[in-house]
Structures are given as structure tokens and as C-alpha cells.
Design a protein around this motif. Sequence first.
Motif, PDB file in Angstrom:
ATOM      1  N   ALA A   1       1.185  -1.194  -0.050  1.00 53.82           N
ATOM      2  CA  ALA A   1      -0.322  -0.251   0.325  1.00 53.82           C
ATOM      3  C   ALA A   1       1.261   1.055   0.204  1.00 53.82           C
ATOM      4  O   ALA A   1       0.619   2.373  -0.778  1.00 53.82           O
ATOM      5  N   LYS A   2       1.999   1.128   1.028  1.00 55.59           N
ATOM      6  CA  LYS A   2       3.025   2.132   1.468  1.00 55.59           C
ATOM      7  C   LYS A   2       3.737   2.423  -0.758  1.00 55.59           C
ATOM      8  O   LYS A   2       3.730   4.020  -0.704  1.00 55.59           O
ATOM      9  N   ALA A   3       4.027   1.569  -1.476  1.00 57.04           N
ATOM     10  CA  ALA A   3       4.227   1.807  -2.304  1.00 57.04           C
ATOM     11  C   ALA A   3       3.622   2.516  -3.445  1.00 57.04           C
ATOM     12  O   ALA A   3       3.524   3.428  -4.649  1.00 57.04           O
ATOM     13  N   GLN A   4       1.930   1.931  -3.260  1.00 57.88           N
ATOM     14  CA  GLN A   4       0.896   2.458  -4.261  1.00 57.88           C
ATOM     15  C   GLN A   4       1.002   3.807  -3.839  1.00 57.88           C
ATOM     16  O   GLN A   4       0.664   4.227  -4.693  1.00 57.88           O
ATOM     17  N   CYS A   5       0.788   4.323  -2.395  1.00 57.39           N
ATOM     18  CA  CYS A   5       0.707   5.249  -2.236  1.00 57.39           C
ATOM     19  C   CYS A   5       1.562   6.527  -2.870  1.00 57.39           C
ATOM     20  O   CYS A   5       1.188   7.739  -3.636  1.00 57.39           O
ATOM     21  N   LYS A   6       2.590   6.019  -2.721  1.00 57.24           N
ATOM     22  CA  LYS A   6       4.063   6.557  -3.785  1.00 57.24           C
ATOM     23  C   LYS A   6       4.434   6.713  -5.026  1.00 57.24           C
ATOM     24  O   LYS A   6       4.008   8.454  -5.079  1.00 57.24           O
ATOM     25  N   ARG A   7       3.726   5.785  -5.316  1.00 57.47           N
ATOM     26  CA  ARG A   7       3.816   6.293  -7.014  1.00 57.47           C
ATOM     27  C   ARG A   7       2.158   6.435  -7.553  1.00 57.47           C
ATOM     28  O   ARG A   7       2.132   7.546  -8.204  1.00 57.47           O
ATOM     29  N   VAL A   8       1.053   6.719  -6.856  1.00 57.29           N
ATOM     30  CA  VAL A   8      -0.342   7.547  -7.490  1.00 57.29           C
ATOM     31  C   VAL A   8      -0.124   8.690  -7.059  1.00 57.29           C
ATOM     32  O   VAL A   8      -0.426   9.262  -8.387  1.00 57.29           O
ATOM     33  N   GLN A   9       0.380   9.334  -6.565  1.00 60.87           N
ATOM     34  CA  GLN A   9       0.722  10.383  -6.472  1.00 60.87           C
ATOM     35  C   GLN A   9       1.539  11.456  -7.262  1.00 60.87           C
ATOM     36  O   GLN A   9       1.672  12.330  -7.433  1.00 60.87           O
ATOM     37  N   LYS A  10       2.562  10.861  -8.275  1.00 58.23           N
ATOM     38  CA  LYS A  10       3.552  10.633  -9.172  1.00 58.23           C
ATOM     39  C   LYS A  10       2.487  10.807 -10.942  1.00 58.23           C
ATOM     40  O   LYS A  10       2.765  10.791 -11.798  1.00 58.23           O
ATOM     41  N   LEU A  11       0.925  10.051 -10.168  1.00 56.42           N
ATOM     42  CA  LEU A  11       0.710   9.634 -11.347  1.00 56.42           C
ATOM     43  C   LEU A  11      -0.456  11.393 -12.318  1.00 56.42           C
ATOM     44  O   LEU A  11      -1.467  11.611 -10.983  1.00 56.42           O
ATOM     45  N   PRO A  12      -0.958  12.592 -12.837  1.00 56.60           N
ATOM     46  CA  PRO A  12      -1.380  13.420 -12.670  1.00 56.60           C
ATOM     47  C   PRO A  12      -2.805  12.961 -12.695  1.00 56.60           C
ATOM     48  O   PRO A  12      -3.448  13.212 -14.346  1.00 56.60           O
ATOM     49  N   PHE A  13      -3.459  12.531 -12.696  1.00 54.75           N
ATOM     50  CA  PHE A  13      -4.774  12.210 -12.317  1.00 54.75           C
ATOM     51  C   PHE A  13      -5.684  13.355 -12.252  1.00 54.75           C
ATOM     52  O   PHE A  13      -5.073  14.434 -11.505  1.00 54.75           O
ATOM     53  N   PRO A  14      -6.797  13.897 -13.003  1.00 56.02           N
ATOM     54  CA  PRO A  14      -7.900  14.785 -12.902  1.00 56.02           C
ATOM     55  C   PRO A  14      -7.585  15.319 -11.082  1.00 56.02           C
ATOM     56  O   PRO A  14      -8.346  13.962 -10.396  1.00 56.02           O
ATOM     57  N   GLN A  15      -7.755  15.925 -11.179  1.00 59.94           N
ATOM     58  CA  GLN A  15      -8.317  16.459  -9.332  1.00 59.94           C
ATOM     59  C   GLN A  15      -9.731  16.055  -8.582  1.00 59.94           C
ATOM     60  O   GLN A  15      -9.015  15.465  -7.821  1.00 59.94           O
TER      61      GLN A  15
END
Length: 265
Positions: free
Chosen positions: A133-147
Motif C-alpha cells: 500500500a505504501k508503494a502504491q501511495c508514493k507512485r499514485v501521487q506521481k500520476l497526473p490524475f484529474p483533481q
Amino acid sequence: MASTSPLRDAYAQRKYREQSKAEDSDNKHVAHYFSLEIAAFINKYAGISNETLKFLCNDANNLRMVQANTNLSSHKLIDKKLIKSFEMVILPTVNADKTCRMLLQKNPTQLDEMLNIELIEPIRLDWNEAQRAKAQCKRVQKLPFPQHYRAFVRLFYRRFVDGKNRKLWHDSGNTKEFDVYLQRQRLQVKQNCADEKEIDGEPKKENNQVKAVKLTESESIIVSPDRIYGEDNKGRMLYIGKKGGIFYWNKSGNKTYVTKKFKNV
């Protein structure tokens, strides 16, 4: 669990495998940090188009090479537990309150604040689950998802903690903006088209060409990119222009309109 088939991109995974420098890559799987199962589950509430979500989840920053048994067994089980934990701990509280139910669809950020006031118990994970889950949290913030989608991702992860009661989600100020990301991708496509023309020895067209420029993350730019409309029956990605026209980018890097105006702009 929501189907992940609309989010899979065999071409992106094959391209990543070919460019990967991982040892024994032929016997490994191309896997997603931010899994498609969780992405599809969150999108039941966020409601962005599958084409946009597919485009972002299969970005090279969200891919990696892992052992086949890890990808097919342990990671899948952990992702299912994260989803089930959210459904059993968060959703009952949300569904019990009319205001929360309304905010779940319209304002996940405000819902997040209300749930903190309610003092919902954190969801504790074991070591393996917390690392995933920690790896997902770090990686997902690098993805430019819509707000809007990013707010739901934050709502999903914010209440997971590790064995020492430490939060796994930490807000980052370095998140990429979705609009800037799309603009950079479009410029890269145009540059690739220009490079292909040079290789083929064909003359470039000077009219209606957009100059490709290098943008750095530190640059402050204002862009108004065209919104994604969807994919037509020929597999072409369609966009909505500023004045409502629907078009696609042709092989020459120019706009080709398929209809004059989109009524719901």
C-alpha cells in the motif's frame, strides 16, 4: 469487483517490457504499482472515462517488472483486502448518513474532512500489506490524475496505517497536473511525427504545425488542453476543442475535425 478489461493496455505493457533492463525480464510480468483493480473500484465513485483512466494507469511511471507468482497471487490478494477493508470500514459510515452519501459523489475532499471529525478507526495492515500500500501511495501521487479522481484516491488510502500506527498516505506538493501532462504528451506525439518525416525524406508542412518545446516540471505554464471526448469506431482518440468541435490528431500532427460542434460543451 469492477472489471479491469477496459483499463488494460497490451501495447503499453509490451513496450515497457522491450525497454526494461530488469534481469530475466522474459520470465517476469509487467505489473502496475497502482493496480487496475483499485483504480476501477475508485472509478465507480469518481466516474472519469475508462479511456482517460487507461491512459494514466498504463503510464510508464506506473509499471514495473515483477515475478509472475507475486503479481498473480500475493499482490492480487493484498489489493482485494484493501478494497474489502474500505468497503467494510468506510462505506458503512458513509451510507449511514445522507450528507455523506451525497458528498461521496460530489465532494470527496469535504467527505474526507467529515470522516476525520467522526474519528473513524484507522485500518491497520500487516508488514507485507503495508509495504504494498505504501508503494502504491508514493507512485499514485506521481500520476497526473484529474483533481476529482485524485481526491477519491486520497479518500481511499488515508486511513490505512502500518503495524506501528504510521500513516501510509502523505500529501505531496510535487504532484503533476493532468492538463500539463496531456499538453506534454501531445507535443511529444507531434515531435515524433516530425522525426518520422525527416527519416522518410518528405518535406515538412509549415502551416498548422505546433512547435514542440521541452517543458520541465519546474516551469510554470498555463495551458488549456482539449478535453478527451472518447474513442471512435476506428480506434482514434477524439478530443473536444475550445469552441466545441470534435477532432483527432492525424499522422501529420494536425487536427482533423469529425463534427462541427459538441452540444454538451
